[in-house]
Write an enzyme that holds these catalytic residues in place. Structure first.
Site, mmCIF file in Angstrom:
data_model
loop_
_atom_site.group_PDB
_atom_site.id
_atom_site.type_symbol
_atom_site.label_atom_id
_atom_site.label_comp_id
_atom_site.label_asym_id
_atom_site.label_seq_id
_atom_site.Cartn_x
_atom_site.Cartn_y
_atom_site.Cartn_z
ATOM 1 N N LEU A 133 14.117 8.424 -1.316
ATOM 2 C CA LEU A 133 13.575 7.156 -1.254
ATOM 3 C C LEU A 133 13.253 6.995 0.410
ATOM 4 C CD1 LEU A 133 15.678 4.496 -3.168
ATOM 5 C CD2 LEU A 133 13.543 5.418 -3.634
ATOM 6 N N ASP A 134 12.263 6.510 1.052
ATOM 7 C CA ASP A 134 12.033 6.340 2.427
ATOM 8 C C ASP A 134 13.318 5.834 3.136
ATOM 9 O OD1 ASP A 134 9.593 7.733 2.114
ATOM 10 O OD2 ASP A 134 8.446 5.830 1.980
ATOM 11 N N ARG A 135 13.592 6.032 4.235
ATOM 12 C CA ARG A 135 14.666 5.530 5.038
ATOM 13 C C ARG A 135 14.643 3.734 4.777
ATOM 14 N NH1 ARG A 135 15.381 3.732 10.308
ATOM 15 N NH2 ARG A 135 17.471 3.859 10.817
#
Length: 297
Positions: A133-135
């Site tokens: 997952l993106d930050r």
């Protein structure tokens, strides 16, 4: 920011933290020690987390320097897990955390926290990051607890047989209640992706599941797994996600993208399913825009 220097004869025999301060005078000793402790230092190509390590002439020292506010201790207890069985565990990743180690840090990542949890229950298995997952994205992350489980879920992901459901808040009104985007995605900048040809095939199904006076809650089901896929496809539709400054979204405390659920079939034929609740910032964003949430949210 990555800093690189090589220890000379003057630094030979010094402690790593003392030598690093000498080589990188812009950093305080306290800052250097924190970088070392958080896994942001390598010496001669190997990560070192012991500040008293003795330097040798010729050692290359690499420090990954990140913003002080990015340092955040995280851990998981059994009660905090979304799912745990013999083969898998699932956590609710908070927005603002890195999934896995970076040149800047090991400690404070989801990967490291899961590794600590596995050790706490007597497992010597590593924390295997098999999807990301993106930050800025929150929600479900599933970790295999064995090598065999890792191979199984990796194959399911590659085959597109893991169902993933995301929720996103957008400010503009979608033209339809349901639609599908079939548009290739390619890298268009150092940290940006976009709909472009040539690009990799990318398909996402969208459904409006909540309407307010200042925004809309959209459910996204990615049918492929491209980097930034949901973000890029929504922006391509003129619907950038609130808080996603990279793709033109309105300013917000966080990017309003949440992996709500993941489901797949285990090797024994049984279901593996995890669902992540929304955090306070996401709920407040919905409330502030008059978007109703179903009771189960």
């Amino acid at each position: 920011m990555i800093l690189i220097a090589r220890a000379g004869t003057e630094e030979a025999g010094m402690r790593l933290d003392d030598g690093a301060v000498r080589l990188f005078p812009q950093l305080s000793k306290t800052r250097v020690r924190k970088i070392i402790d958080w896994g942001g230092c390598t010496v001669a190509g190997a990560m070192v987390r012991v500040a008293s390590r003795t330097l040798r002439a010729g050692d290359e020292i690499v420090l990954g320097v990140m913003e002080p506010e990015r340092y955040r201790e995280i851990s998981y207890t059994r009660d905090e897990l979304l799912l745990e069985n013999a083969d898998y565990l699932a956590v609710n990743k908070a927005a603002g955390l890195n999934c896995q180690r970076t040149p800047y840090q090991l400690k404070g990542t989801v990967e490291h926290a899961v590794a600590l949890y596995l050790r706490s229950i007597g497992s010597q298995e590593p924390a295997r990051v098999i999807h990301r997952l993106d930050r800025g994205t929150s929600g479900v992350m599933i970790f295999p607890k064995t090598k065999q489980a890792a191979a199984h879920i990796s194959a399911r992901l590659k085959e597109g047989r893991v169902e993933k459901i995301y929720w996103a808040i957008v400010a503009a009104e979608p033209e339809s209640e349901q639609w599908e985007v079939d548009a290739p995605i390619a890298k268009v900048g150092s940290a940006r992706y976009g709909v472009a040809t040539p690009g990799r095939e990318a398909r996402t199904r969208f459904t409006v599941i909540g309407r307010g006076v200042g925004g809309f809650l959209v459910e996204a089901r990615p049918l492929t797994g491209r980097t930034h896929q949901i973000r890029v496809h929504l922006a391509h539709c003129g619907l950038p996600i609130v808080g996603d400054s990279t793709y033109g979204g309105e300013q917000a405390p966080r990017m309003m993208l949440h992996c709500r659920a993941m489901t797949f079939t285990a090797a024994d034929g049984g279901p593996v399913a995890a669902e992540a609740p929304l955090d306070a910032a996401f709920r407040e964003a919905c409330a502030g825009r008059g978007i109703p949430l179903v009771p189960a949210a």
